[in-house]
Design a protein around this motif. Structure first.
Motif, PDB file in Angstrom:
ATOM      1  N   GLN A  25      -1.532   9.098   5.939  1.00 31.46           N
ATOM      2  CA  GLN A  25      -0.769   8.643   7.186  1.00 31.46           C
ATOM      3  C   GLN A  25      -1.144   9.206   8.489  1.00 31.46           C
ATOM      4  OE1 GLN A  25       3.247   7.090   6.272  1.00 31.46           O
ATOM      5  NE2 GLN A  25       2.713   8.189   4.081  1.00 31.46           N
ATOM      6  N   GLU A  27       0.352  12.300   8.844  1.00 33.21           N
ATOM      7  CA  GLU A  27       1.616  13.095   9.189  1.00 33.21           C
ATOM      8  C   GLU A  27       1.573  14.623   9.242  1.00 33.21           C
ATOM      9  OE1 GLU A  27       4.358  12.038   9.696  1.00 33.21           O
ATOM     10  OE2 GLU A  27       4.539   9.916   9.046  1.00 33.21           O
ATOM     11  N   HIS A  86       3.062   4.880   1.350  1.00 33.58           N
ATOM     12  CA  HIS A  86       1.557   4.785   1.613  1.00 33.58           C
ATOM     13  C   HIS A  86       1.101   3.594   2.111  1.00 33.58           C
ATOM     14  CE1 HIS A  86      -2.479   5.036   0.227  1.00 33.58           C
ATOM     15  NE2 HIS A  86      -2.410   6.143   0.391  1.00 33.58           N
ATOM     16  N   PRO A  87       0.110   3.881   3.209  1.00 38.33           N
ATOM     17  CA  PRO A  87      -0.360   2.447   3.942  1.00 38.33           C
ATOM     18  C   PRO A  87      -1.010   1.510   2.929  1.00 38.33           C
ATOM     19  CG  PRO A  87      -1.737   4.356   4.346  1.00 38.33           C
ATOM     20  CD  PRO A  87      -0.573   4.919   3.371  1.00 38.33           C
TER      21      PRO A  87
END
Length: 204
Positions: A25, A27, A86-87
């Motif tokens: 992601q 992050e 999670h994408p």
């Protein structure tokens, strides 16, 4: 795009999946805390024992698979918590969830599902409409929760298990891998098989 710094409590096998989810992601994961590990994991430093004064504005995720240990570590963590989603997961805009949750690769959460706090919905698990998952639940990889299923606090649903619509699994109960639950499971019970049968009770 990363919006804040994140730390993980935990450095073991489950933490690897959670860290991977965060990194994909984009992050900004700044540290992992686990006294059993040193060095780095995927380029992120492992700092040993948790330091409540480390990056106090960072958000935390307790990336520990054991529900009991996760609950204890959460109680000892002073950082504020964040969710990991999670994408590749599909989460209905009409589902709701608390904080500290780990929604991992390939999961589906349908409309009006209610997810508590510090819940793990692991790889490829399915949570259908109107399900309720209380705090510290772990739905292992490939679990299927049909509509209107309720999972009590701290329950563990083993990999590949199926729970038919409208059934309840009690608090801190365990459903063995590959089981098919067609009746309610009481608090602290351990149930296995197809159909799932209670084989013992865990101590409260």
């Amino acid at each position: 795009m990363a919006t804040h710094k994140i730390i993980l409590q935990g450095g073991g096998e489950h933490a690897r999946v959670v860290l991977d989810s965060l990194l994909v992601q984009g992050e900004n994961v700044v540290a992992l805390f686990d006294p059993k590990y040193a060095g780095d994991l995927f380029g992120i430093p492992q700092q040993g024992q948790y330091d409540p004064d480390f990056e106090p504005s960072a958000k935390a995720v307790v990336a520990i698979g054991s529900n009991l240990i996760r609950k204890r570590v959460v109680s000892q963590t002073r950082h504020q918590f964040t969710n990991v989603i999670h994408p590749s997961s599909i989460v209905s805009t009409f589902a709701t969830m608390g904080i500290g949750n780990m929604i991992l690769q390939g999961t589906i959460i349908q409309a009006q599902a209610r997810i508590g706090n510090h819940v793990i919905i692991n790889t490829g698990a399915r949570v259908d409409h109107d399900c309720i998952l209380d705090d510290y639940v772990h739905a292992a990889p490939g679990v299927i929760l049909c509509g209107c299923v309720t999972i009590g606090e701290g329950a563990f649903i083993g990999a590949g298990s199926v729970i038919i619509p409208g059934k309840r699994v009690g608090a801190w109960a365990t459903v063995g891998a590959g089981s098919v639950v067609i009746n309610d499971i009481p608090d602290f019970a351990v149930a296995v098989g197809n159909p799932a049968k209670i084989i013992k009770y865990n101590k409260p």
